[in-house]
Motif scaffolding. Structure first.
Motif, PDB file in Angstrom:
ATOM      1  N   LEU A  63      13.728  -8.027  33.388  1.00 36.94           N
ATOM      2  CA  LEU A  63      14.540  -7.211  32.474  1.00 36.94           C
ATOM      3  C   LEU A  63      15.409  -8.096  31.592  1.00 36.94           C
ATOM      4  O   LEU A  63      15.580  -7.828  30.402  1.00 36.94           O
ATOM      5  N   SER A  64      15.943  -9.157  32.164  1.00 37.79           N
ATOM      6  CA  SER A  64      16.760 -10.094  31.390  1.00 37.79           C
ATOM      7  C   SER A  64      15.941 -10.735  30.265  1.00 37.79           C
ATOM      8  O   SER A  64      16.426 -10.894  29.147  1.00 37.79           O
ATOM      9  N   VAL A  65      14.706 -11.089  30.563  1.00 36.97           N
ATOM     10  CA  VAL A  65      13.835 -11.669  29.540  1.00 36.97           C
ATOM     11  C   VAL A  65      13.565 -10.651  28.426  1.00 36.97           C
ATOM     12  O   VAL A  65      13.600 -10.982  27.242  1.00 36.97           O
ATOM     13  N   LEU A  66      13.315  -9.397  28.798  1.00 39.24           N
ATOM     14  CA  LEU A  66      13.077  -8.371  27.780  1.00 39.24           C
ATOM     15  C   LEU A  66      14.293  -8.197  26.879  1.00 39.24           C
ATOM     16  O   LEU A  66      14.161  -8.087  25.655  1.00 39.24           O
ATOM     17  N   ILE A  67      15.485  -8.218  27.458  1.00 34.80           N
ATOM     18  CA  ILE A  67      16.705  -8.115  26.662  1.00 34.80           C
ATOM     19  C   ILE A  67      16.832  -9.328  25.734  1.00 34.80           C
ATOM     20  O   ILE A  67      17.146  -9.198  24.552  1.00 34.80           O
ATOM     21  N   GLY A  68      16.570 -10.509  26.278  1.00 32.27           N
ATOM     22  CA  GLY A  68      16.627 -11.727  25.467  1.00 32.27           C
ATOM     23  C   GLY A  68      15.619 -11.704  24.332  1.00 32.27           C
ATOM     24  O   GLY A  68      15.932 -12.106  23.203  1.00 32.27           O
ATOM     25  N   LEU A  69      14.418 -11.215  24.603  1.00 29.17           N
ATOM     26  CA  LEU A  69      13.400 -11.117  23.554  1.00 29.17           C
ATOM     27  C   LEU A  69      13.810 -10.100  22.495  1.00 29.17           C
ATOM     28  O   LEU A  69      13.575 -10.303  21.303  1.00 29.17           O
ATOM     29  N   TRP A  70      14.427  -9.005  22.920  1.00 24.33           N
ATOM     30  CA  TRP A  70      14.915  -8.013  21.966  1.00 24.33           C
ATOM     31  C   TRP A  70      15.925  -8.655  21.020  1.00 24.33           C
ATOM     32  O   TRP A  70      15.833  -8.514  19.802  1.00 24.33           O
ATOM     33  N   HIS A  71      16.883  -9.408  21.584  1.00 27.10           N
ATOM     34  CA  HIS A  71      17.888 -10.088  20.759  1.00 27.10           C
ATOM     35  C   HIS A  71      17.229 -11.103  19.826  1.00 27.10           C
ATOM     36  O   HIS A  71      17.561 -11.174  18.639  1.00 27.10           O
ATOM     37  N   HIS A  72      16.310 -11.886  20.358  1.00 26.80           N
ATOM     38  CA  HIS A  72      15.662 -12.936  19.568  1.00 26.80           C
ATOM     39  C   HIS A  72      14.839 -12.344  18.423  1.00 26.80           C
ATOM     40  O   HIS A  72      14.901 -12.839  17.295  1.00 26.80           O
ATOM     41  N   THR A  73      14.056 -11.312  18.706  1.00 30.44           N
ATOM     42  CA  THR A  73      13.231 -10.726  17.640  1.00 30.44           C
ATOM     43  C   THR A  73      14.112 -10.115  16.561  1.00 30.44           C
ATOM     44  O   THR A  73      13.827 -10.264  15.373  1.00 30.44           O
ATOM     45  N   ARG A  74      15.187  -9.456  16.946  1.00 28.53           N
ATOM     46  CA  ARG A  74      16.093  -8.867  15.944  1.00 28.53           C
ATOM     47  C   ARG A  74      16.743  -9.946  15.097  1.00 28.53           C
ATOM     48  O   ARG A  74      16.877  -9.790  13.885  1.00 28.53           O
ATOM     49  N   ALA A  75      17.150 -11.038  15.723  1.00 31.09           N
ATOM     50  CA  ALA A  75      17.765 -12.135  14.974  1.00 31.09           C
ATOM     51  C   ALA A  75      16.772 -12.762  13.991  1.00 31.09           C
ATOM     52  O   ALA A  75      17.168 -13.282  12.943  1.00 31.09           O
ATOM     53  N   ALA A  76      15.482 -12.675  14.314  1.00 35.62           N
ATOM     54  CA  ALA A  76      14.438 -13.225  13.449  1.00 35.62           C
ATOM     55  C   ALA A  76      13.951 -12.197  12.420  1.00 35.62           C
ATOM     56  O   ALA A  76      12.969 -12.434  11.725  1.00 35.62           O
ATOM     57  N   GLY A  77      14.617 -11.031  12.368  1.00 39.36           N
ATOM     58  CA  GLY A  77      14.208  -9.988  11.438  1.00 39.36           C
ATOM     59  C   GLY A  77      13.038  -9.168  11.937  1.00 39.36           C
ATOM     60  O   GLY A  77      12.374  -8.471  11.170  1.00 39.36           O
ATOM     61  N   GLY A  78      12.779  -9.239  13.238  1.00 39.75           N
ATOM     62  CA  GLY A  78      11.639  -8.542  13.814  1.00 39.75           C
ATOM     63  C   GLY A  78      12.056  -7.439  14.769  1.00 39.75           C
ATOM     64  O   GLY A  78      13.137  -6.858  14.639  1.00 39.75           O
TER      65      GLY A  78
END
Length: 132
Positions: A63-78
């Motif tokens: 779950l932590s990885v999914l949250i981190g990926l959510w943050h990362h994709t949003r920061a990348a405009g995704g």
């Protein structure tokens, strides 16, 4: 414990990557999921669609990885979308409040058809970008 996680890129379409994730997402496998997903976003595919139909287990590390990926994709405009979420994983997503962050769809085809990147001309098909 054995890392039986499989991360298979099913389709790359412009900025969107459809990835099948199967096996267990846990303390041992979650770093690999994170690194492989980040490699896709950094490689020009900031919109990740994870088909998690084959995920048999997910712990807090996952779950932590999914949250981190959510943050990362949003920061990348995704964006990060989950599709074909098994009920045990969906229950965790709901219980932890992630259902408000992570859009879901019943299957990959539905998710891709409604994905905002496609609606904006980033790939085939069109959609409203609504949540499932």
């Amino acid at each position: 414990m054995i890392d039986d996680l499989r991360f298979t890129v099913e389709r790359l379409d412009g900025p969107v990557a459809l990835v099948a994730v199967t096996g267990e997402i846990d303390y041992h496998s979650s770093p690999r999921l994170r690194s492989e997903a980040l490699a896709l976003t950094e490689g020009g595919h900031p919109h990740l669609v994870l088909d998690v139909s084959g995920v048999t287990f997910c712990d807090s590390s996952g779950l932590s990885v999914l949250i981190g990926l959510w943050h990362h994709t949003r920061a990348a405009g995704g964006s990060l979308f989950l599709c074909a979420v098994p009920e045990p994983l969906m229950r965790l997503v709901r219980m932890t409040g992630l259902a408000g962050l992570l859009p879901t769809a019943p299957d990959a085809a539905d998710c891709l058809a409604r994905h905002p990147a496609f609606a904006q001309g980033g790939g085939e098909g069109a959609g409203s970008g609504g949540r499932g």
